[in-house]
Design a protein around this motif. Structure first.
Motif, mmCIF file in Angstrom:
data_model
loop_
_atom_site.group_PDB
_atom_site.id
_atom_site.type_symbol
_atom_site.label_atom_id
_atom_site.label_comp_id
_atom_site.label_asym_id
_atom_site.label_seq_id
_atom_site.Cartn_x
_atom_site.Cartn_y
_atom_site.Cartn_z
ATOM 1 N N TYR A 23 0.716 -0.977 -0.401
ATOM 2 C CA TYR A 23 0.002 -0.019 -0.169
ATOM 3 C C TYR A 23 0.785 1.115 -0.050
ATOM 4 O O TYR A 23 1.793 1.707 1.117
ATOM 5 C CB TYR A 23 -0.701 -0.166 1.360
ATOM 6 C CG TYR A 23 -2.215 -1.265 1.517
ATOM 7 C CD1 TYR A 23 -3.026 -1.155 0.588
ATOM 8 C CD2 TYR A 23 -1.666 -2.617 1.686
ATOM 9 C CE1 TYR A 23 -4.236 -2.298 0.431
ATOM 10 C CE2 TYR A 23 -2.666 -3.938 1.973
ATOM 11 C CZ TYR A 23 -3.347 -3.199 0.871
ATOM 12 O OH TYR A 23 -4.629 -4.234 0.788
ATOM 13 N N SER A 24 0.936 1.805 -0.900
ATOM 14 C CA SER A 24 1.202 3.464 -1.411
ATOM 15 C C SER A 24 0.861 3.574 -0.925
ATOM 16 O O SER A 24 1.402 5.156 -0.091
ATOM 17 C CB SER A 24 2.471 2.818 -2.445
ATOM 18 O OG SER A 24 1.882 3.093 -3.898
ATOM 19 N N ASP A 25 0.257 4.750 -1.828
ATOM 20 C CA ASP A 25 -0.366 6.126 -2.281
ATOM 21 C C ASP A 25 -1.867 5.905 -1.925
ATOM 22 O O ASP A 25 -2.281 7.264 -1.574
ATOM 23 C CB ASP A 25 -0.360 6.291 -3.585
ATOM 24 C CG ASP A 25 1.262 6.806 -3.832
ATOM 25 O OD1 ASP A 25 1.659 7.548 -3.317
ATOM 26 O OD2 ASP A 25 0.921 7.665 -4.974
ATOM 27 N N ALA A 26 -2.787 5.209 -1.057
ATOM 28 C CA ALA A 26 -3.614 4.550 -0.823
ATOM 29 C C ALA A 26 -3.929 3.415 0.488
ATOM 30 O O ALA A 26 -2.349 2.787 -0.169
ATOM 31 C CB ALA A 26 -4.545 4.770 -1.078
ATOM 32 N N LEU A 27 -4.489 3.616 1.402
ATOM 33 C CA LEU A 27 -4.484 2.830 2.686
ATOM 34 C C LEU A 27 -5.497 1.510 1.916
ATOM 35 O O LEU A 27 -5.428 1.274 0.655
ATOM 36 C CB LEU A 27 -5.364 3.320 3.817
ATOM 37 C CG LEU A 27 -4.220 4.419 4.926
ATOM 38 C CD1 LEU A 27 -5.059 5.133 5.834
ATOM 39 C CD2 LEU A 27 -3.459 4.042 5.315
ATOM 40 N N GLY A 28 -5.578 0.346 2.922
ATOM 41 C CA GLY A 28 -6.387 -0.614 2.173
ATOM 42 C C GLY A 28 -7.566 -0.328 2.742
ATOM 43 O O GLY A 28 -8.170 0.487 2.664
#
Length: 303
Positions: free
Chosen positions: A273-278
């Motif tokens: 997860y880089s630019d957004a959460l799960g």
């Protein structure tokens, strides 16, 4: 011309929404951009704010464009919180057009620029992915708390108590991350991902970080980029490479095939997860859960 028309229509909608504001609930109306900031605002603001997030799970903030619904949310906000450093590049023009009609705050603007990683890809000249340094996220937590206290001074003690509780959780996270990473030999700390979202993580924890697409997902990886990185992976015997939840996985899969065509096997170690959460409601749907998941995935795959 089409772009100008869209912006103009958005501003007209913004103006009309301002005149038809929803009934006041008595709570501060806060709008956040990224999922990381939405999670943070939930932790600090709690039930004393009315919170709406623009972006959802798996959404790339580099490419995100405001919809008519987003413009309506912004129009009805008392406070808009965004990352800044041109992470939300396509929203900046909307924020600027809003002028003084709504209070907007870029929390990354409060960080000491001398510690930020420079970048030629962004107009700000800095890498915007500051949430991958937990120390920076603590500063962002403090900044958001101060914004909420200034906006709703009668709830200052409530926001401050939430801040203190959350900082303790970040302290616990930081200690756990350091302990987990210490089990991975330094020579194996090479992190290859779809784009360079993890430079602050690498700087803090001693990883060499290479992103196939560079800092922004708006740039495309070329054939030569894939070939050069393939050689690097083989030369350094990298065991695993990683896809990202907010970036199409085809570039990393192409990289894997390129490496295999040269007689070396590299695994796809998992999705980070880089630019957004799960997804909301999952462990990875929180900042702390996302960070822990990423670290465990990276270390387990590279061991």
């Amino acid at each position: 011309m089409k772009h100008i028309i869209i912006i103009s229509l958005s501003l007209l909608l913004f103006a009309s929404c301002k005149h038809t504001k929803e009934q006041n609930t008595g709570k501060l109306k806060v709008v956040t951009t990224t999922t990381m900031l939405t999670d943070l605002a939930e932790n600090i603001g709690g039930d004393q704010i009315e919170l709406q997030g623009l972006m959802g799970s798996g959404v790339d903030p580099h490419l995100y464009k405001a919809s008519e619904g987003d413009v309506s949310k912004l129009a009805n906000a008392d406070l808009v919180i965004y990352n800044g450093l041109h992470l939300e590049g396509k929203l900046v023009e909307v924020f600027e057009k809003m002028g003084n009609r709504v209070t907007t705050k870029a929390l990354a603007d409060n960080l000491d620029k001398s510690g930020l990683i420079s970048s030629e890809y962004f107009a700000s000249s800095y890498d915007p992915h500051i949430w991958f340094n937990i120390k920076y996220w603590k500063q962002i937590t403090n900044s958001l708390t101060e914004e909420l206290k200034a906006a709703v001074p009668e709830q200052a003690d409530y926001f401050e108590a939430n801040r203190n509780d959350y900082i303790k959780k970040l302290d616990t996270l930081e200690a756990a991350v350091i302990k987990t990473i210490s089990t991975l030999p330094e020579e194996q700390r090479i992190l290859v991902t779809a784009h360079d979202a993890f430079n602050y993580f690498g700087k803090e924890y001693g990883f060499e970080v290479i992103g196939l697409q560079g800092l922004s997902t708006a740039t495309e990886a070329g054939v030569q980029d894939v070939q050069n990185l393939s050689k690097f992976i083989i030369d350094n015997k990298v065991k695993a490479i990683f896809v990202e939840s907010s970036v199409p996985k085809r570039t990393i899969e192409a990289l894997q095939q390129s490496v295999k065509s040269k007689g070396f096997n590299v695994e796809i170690g998992g999705t980070l997860y880089s630019d957004a959460l799960g997804n909301k409601g999952t462990v990875e749907g929180t900042y702390i859960g996302m960070f822990s998941y990423n670290v465990n995935t990276i270390v387990n795959a590279l061991k």
